[in-house]
Design a protein around this motif. Sequence first.
Motif, mmCIF file in Angstrom:
data_model
loop_
_atom_site.group_PDB
_atom_site.id
_atom_site.type_symbol
_atom_site.label_atom_id
_atom_site.label_comp_id
_atom_site.label_asym_id
_atom_site.label_seq_id
_atom_site.Cartn_x
_atom_site.Cartn_y
_atom_site.Cartn_z
ATOM 1 N N THR A 51 -2.448 10.027 -2.629
ATOM 2 C CA THR A 51 -2.798 10.551 -1.305
ATOM 3 C C THR A 51 -3.901 11.602 -1.455
ATOM 4 O OG1 THR A 51 -0.536 10.197 -0.574
ATOM 5 C CG2 THR A 51 -1.923 11.639 0.770
ATOM 6 N N ARG A 98 1.155 3.979 -3.067
ATOM 7 C CA ARG A 98 0.921 5.418 -2.875
ATOM 8 C C ARG A 98 2.081 6.235 -3.436
ATOM 9 N NH1 ARG A 98 -2.635 7.572 0.815
ATOM 10 N NH2 ARG A 98 -3.844 5.711 0.269
ATOM 11 N N ARG A 142 0.842 -1.210 0.000
ATOM 12 C CA ARG A 142 0.000 0.000 0.000
ATOM 13 C C ARG A 142 0.870 1.250 0.000
ATOM 14 N NH1 ARG A 142 -2.918 -2.941 4.123
ATOM 15 N NH2 ARG A 142 -4.826 -3.821 3.206
ATOM 16 N N ASP A 155 1.345 8.988 -6.248
ATOM 17 C CA ASP A 155 1.678 10.388 -5.967
ATOM 18 C C ASP A 155 2.701 10.921 -6.958
ATOM 19 O OD1 ASP A 155 -0.066 10.374 -3.843
ATOM 20 O OD2 ASP A 155 1.475 10.277 -2.290
ATOM 21 N N THR A 161 -2.728 1.710 -6.073
ATOM 22 C CA THR A 161 -2.052 2.843 -6.702
ATOM 23 C C THR A 161 -2.985 4.030 -6.865
ATOM 24 O OG1 THR A 161 -2.416 1.601 -8.771
ATOM 25 C CG2 THR A 161 -0.193 1.572 -7.845
#
Length: 258
Positions: free
Chosen positions: A256, A18, A14, A22, A253
Motif C-alpha cells: 500500500t 496487498r 489484488r 504489506d 504483491t
Amino acid sequence: MIEILSPAEVARARVTGRVVADTLRTLRERCAVGTNLLEVDAWARELIAEAGAESCYVDYAPSFGRGPFGHHVCTAVEDAVLHGRPHDRTLADGDLLTLDLAVTKDGVAADAAVSFLVGERRPPEKVRLVETTERALAAAVAAVRPGARTGDVSAAVGAVLRGAGYRVNTDFGGHGIGSTMHQDPHVANDGRPGRGYRLRPGLLLALEPWVMAGTDRLVTDPDGWTLRSADGSPTSHSEHTVAVTEDGAEVLTLPTPR
C-alpha cells in the motif's frame, strides 16, 4: 491444475496480494540485529490474522517436506534459500535474510518473497546477490504477456542469473497460483524461449528467481524443510505474484503506498 481467474477473482487477488506485500514490508521493518526468527513468525501470525487472511504454510505438507510446515512465514538466513523453517536463531549484523509469505483471503492466494541485509553491514557479495535476483524478477515480469510462453519467462530469468555469473538450479521455481498456493504451470528459472504453456489473461503466476553464490546444488536440513546451498555460500530469493492481463502483466504483491 491450471486456473484462469475471472475479473472478479483477479480483483480479490489484488486484495490478497496487498496483504502479502504489506505484511512483508512490516516484517522487514521490524527485523533488526537481535531479532529471533520465532519472533518474526509470531509477528506474521498476528499481522495475517489482523488482515482477515490465513497463511498457506501452517498446514502445508507437500511430498518434499517432512510433515506440515507448522509456521506462518518462511525465514531463510544466509545459506538457506527456500522453505526456511523459523527456529530459535537470532539475527546478526550483515545477515542476509529472506522472508517468503503466502496467504489466502476470500478464496484467492498470493505469494511473494524479499531478501535483504540485516543491520548496517553490507558485504558486496550479498548485495550483488540481492540485486541480481531483483533484476531477474523484473525481467520475468517484463516477459509476461498474453501469447507468451512459460519458456519465455524462464529464459528471461536465466539470462540475468547466468549473465551475472551464477549457476541456476531448476528444481524449484515459479508456479501458477489461484485458489491454492501451488499450481501448474511450473516456471523454471532457466529455459528456452517459445516452449511451454501459453499465457492467457486471468492466469496468475508466482515468479521467484533465486540463486546461490557458489553452487547450483541444494541440501536439506534435518528439519526436512529448509533448503541450503550445498557449499554454504549465501543465497537470495525475490518473488512477486503477477496477473496476466490483456496487454501485459500486473504485479499484485506491491505494498500500500504511504
